[in-house]
Design an enzyme around this catalytic site. Structure first.
Site, PDB file in Angstrom:
ATOM      1  CB  ALA A  30      63.365  63.193  18.855  1.00  5.04           C
ATOM      2  CB  CYS A  31      65.413  68.191  18.195  1.00  2.00           C
ATOM      3  SG  CYS A  31      65.572  69.962  18.535  1.00  2.00           S
ATOM      4  N   PRO A  32      62.288  69.420  17.345  1.00  3.48           N
ATOM      5  CG  PRO A  32      60.775  70.684  18.577  1.00  3.48           C
ATOM      6  CD  PRO A  32      61.681  69.501  18.673  1.00  3.48           C
TER       7      PRO A  32
END
Length: 163
Positions: free
Chosen positions: A49-51
């Site tokens: 979920a983390c860019p």
């Protein structure tokens, strides 16, 4: 307006503020940094979920480093303790329940925000780096000896200033 769940991530107006990465050591192909590139020595902790973690995941895949650098993803939902390893994908390296344990082991008393990606050194038992831009540069060149796609250069010299 309610209280921000992670106050160290917000400015006085409530806007997200990215903190400076705490661990900035470098893995080098020749080991001159004290951290030699070796297959299986390092483990990449990420969150899908983390860019910022996503670009490390993409680099690892494009370079063909899946076998040389194993990876584990934390659960995409954080609580007040931070990123948690799920029962479906537990931490195979240290048996940590939370990624914050890696930070605490590396720097006892660490109380800033725990971020991903994290490049963990299994040999020394500590975080080498948690800055995504530096991790992807290491993945781009320092592990080429074990890369499935060593000729792919995603950080070409003529474009580095622009990048």
């Amino acid at each position: 307006m309610g209280k921000a769940p992670f106050p160290k991530e917000r400015d006085e107006k409530g806007a997200f503020v990215r903190q400076t990465s705490a661990f900035r050591d470098r893995v080098t192909a020749d080991g001159s940094s004290g951290f030699a590139a070796e297959p299986g020595r390092y483990h990449l902790y990420v969150c899908y979920a983390c860019p910022w973690a996503s670009r490390a995941i993409i680099f690892r895949s494009l370079k063909g480093l899946e076998e040389a650098i194993p990876m584990t993803a934390v659960d995409p939902v954080r609580d007040e303790k931070g990123w948690r390893f799920s029962p479906e994908e537990p931490d195979p390296v240290n048996g940590f329940e939370y990624l914050s344990e890696a930070y605490e082991r590396t720097r006892p008393g660490f109380d800033d925000r725990v971020t991903v990606p994290v490049l963990w050194d299994t040999q020394t038992g500590r975080i080498v780096n948690n800055e995504s831009s530096e991790i992807i540069r290491m993945l781009n060149s320092e592990f080429d000896r074990w890369a499935g796609n060593p000729d792919l250069d995603l950080y070409p010299e003529p474009l580095r200033d622009e990048i």
